[in-house]
Structure formats: C-alpha cells, structure tokens
Design an enzyme around this catalytic site. Structure first.
Site, PDB file in Angstrom:
ATOM      1  N   HIS A   1      21.547 -65.950  34.087  1.00 41.18           N
ATOM      2  CA  HIS A   1      22.835 -66.205  33.748  1.00 41.18           C
ATOM      3  C   HIS A   1      24.677 -65.241  33.642  1.00 41.18           C
ATOM      4  CE1 HIS A   1      21.729 -66.572  29.596  1.00 41.18           C
ATOM      5  NE2 HIS A   1      22.206 -65.902  30.123  1.00 41.18           N
TER       6      HIS A   1
HETATM    7  P1  TYD Z   1      18.277 -70.570  28.007  1.00 35.58           P
HETATM    8  O1  TYD Z   1      20.305 -69.846  28.481  1.00 35.58           O
HETATM    9  O2  TYD Z   1      17.478 -70.186  29.292  1.00 35.58           O
HETATM   10  O3  TYD Z   1      17.885 -68.213  27.494  1.00 35.58           O
HETATM   11  P2  TYD Z   1      17.692 -67.381  28.085  1.00 35.58           P
HETATM   12  O4  TYD Z   1      19.144 -67.062  29.133  1.00 35.58           O
HETATM   13  O5  TYD Z   1      17.780 -66.509  26.754  1.00 35.58           O
HETATM   14  O6  TYD Z   1      16.787 -66.934  28.258  1.00 35.58           O
HETATM   15  O7  TYD Z   1      17.971 -70.755  26.577  1.00 35.58           O
HETATM   16  C1  TYD Z   1      17.483 -71.582  26.636  1.00 35.58           C
HETATM   17  C2  TYD Z   1      17.717 -72.543  25.637  1.00 35.58           C
HETATM   18  O8  TYD Z   1      18.213 -72.603  24.613  1.00 35.58           O
HETATM   19  C3  TYD Z   1      18.675 -74.033  26.734  1.00 35.58           C
HETATM   20  O9  TYD Z   1      18.088 -75.013  26.358  1.00 35.58           O
HETATM   21  C4  TYD Z   1      19.840 -73.480  25.539  1.00 35.58           C
HETATM   22  C5  TYD Z   1      19.227 -73.459  24.039  1.00 35.58           C
HETATM   23  N1  TYD Z   1      20.148 -72.705  23.333  1.00 35.58           N
HETATM   24  C6  TYD Z   1      20.917 -72.819  22.418  1.00 35.58           C
HETATM   25  O10 TYD Z   1      20.656 -74.063  21.530  1.00 35.58           O
HETATM   26  N2  TYD Z   1      21.293 -72.173  21.742  1.00 35.58           N
HETATM   27  C7  TYD Z   1      21.919 -70.463  21.683  1.00 35.58           C
HETATM   28  O11 TYD Z   1      22.508 -70.299  21.385  1.00 35.58           O
HETATM   29  C8  TYD Z   1      21.118 -70.227  23.407  1.00 35.58           C
HETATM   30  C9  TYD Z   1      20.702 -68.837  23.235  1.00 35.58           C
HETATM   31  C10 TYD Z   1      20.359 -71.358  23.864  1.00 35.58           C
END
Ligand code: TYD
Length: 143
Positions: free
Chosen positions: A56
């Site tokens: 992302h």
């Molecule tokens: P995601 O953005 O997919 O993680 P990464 O990019 O690190 O692989 O996030 C996974 C899940 O966690 C998604 O449902 C959003 C949630 N999340 C939060 O609730 N708070 C946060 O600060 C972060 C980074 C993610």
C-alpha cells in the site's frame, strides 16, 4: 547496511546508540530524531517465513520502519522505480514519505518490524490498489 541513494521521499536515519558493556541502547524522540511527531506505533511480529506485508501507499502519513529484531526487506516504489532495502540493525530507521508504495518480505525468524507513524490509523489514508497508486503518481506529477 546498504547505502540509500538520494530520494526526496526516502531517508535512512541513524538513531543515537549508547554503547554499553551491559548492552546497547538507542532512542527516538519525535520532532528530534524524526521530522514529525509520533502519533502511533505499531509492530509486526510472529511473521511466518515467506509471508508478505504492506502493499500500500499513504496519502498523508509519514512512517519510519525499524528492524527492532532480526531482518526483513522493504521494497519501495515511487511509481517509476523500485528499490529493495534490507533492514537488519535496530539503530537505523527507513523514513518513507507519502506517495511511496511499500511491500515487506524476507522476514527472518523472530524478527520484529517497528513502525513509527506521524498519524493515527485511518483507512482513508491508504491506497491499497496498485493501479490507483500509479494513477495518483501520474496526477501529482502533472501538478
Ligand atoms: P495492514 O495495513 O494490512 O498491515 P500491513 O500493511 O502491515 O501488512 O493492516 C492489517 C489490519 O490491521 C487491517 O485490518 C488494519 C489494521 N490496523 C489497525 O487497526 N491499526 C493500525 O495502526 C494498523 C497499521 C493496522
């Protein structure tokens, strides 16, 4: 640690280290060692071997990624060029400004990926679709 070529949106920051026979200590102060206030801290751990994270870009959030334990790779993409950075020391932070697509892979066992973010969690700040990311890069280059 691989040297990072100059990129206005990517910076490798060397945090202070207090060397001590009892173990080393590093510290990070918002607006002092990072050019922003830290509003949120999150960390990835227990990442299974072969797993990928990220995929992302952010619209407004600045993030700094630290390999607190173990190692992993961060692949950064500004829409024109991709570069892979291997993080393996806890005194370095990879600071990423908005508008950069990031993916993380190659996690070693027991690794911990710490992220220091300039904003609280807001799903509206994410671009999770790569085509939309490329379109946003194109749009901002025309401004
Ligand atoms: P995601 O953005 O997919 O993680 P990464 O990019 O690190 O692989 O996030 C996974 C899940 O966690 C998604 O449902 C959003 C949630 N999340 C939060 O609730 N708070 C946060 O600060 C972060 C980074 C993610």
């Amino acid at each position: 640690m691989k040297q990072i070529p100059e990129h206005p949106k990517i910076k490798l920051i060397n945090f202070p280290v207090i060397h001590d026979r009892r173990g080393n200590l590093s510290f990070i102060e918002g607006e002092e060692h990072l050019p922003y206030d830290i509003k949120r801290v999150y960390y990835l751990y227990d990442v299974p071997s072969g797993a990928n994270r990220g995929a992302h870009a952010h619209i407004n959030t600045e993030e700094t990624i630290v390999a607190l334990a173990g190692s992993f790779d961060v692949i950064l993409d500004d829409g024109l060029e991709k570069k892979r950075y291997h993080l393996n020391r806890p005194q370095f932070g990879l600071k990423i400004s908005p508008g950069i697509w990031r993916e993380l892979d190659n996690f070693s066992s027991c690794s911990v990926c710490l992220v220091l973010a300039s904003e609280k969690y807001d799903e509206d700040d994410y671009i999770r679709n790569y085509k939309k990311f490329l379109a946003s890069v194109k749009k901002s280059s025309k401004k």
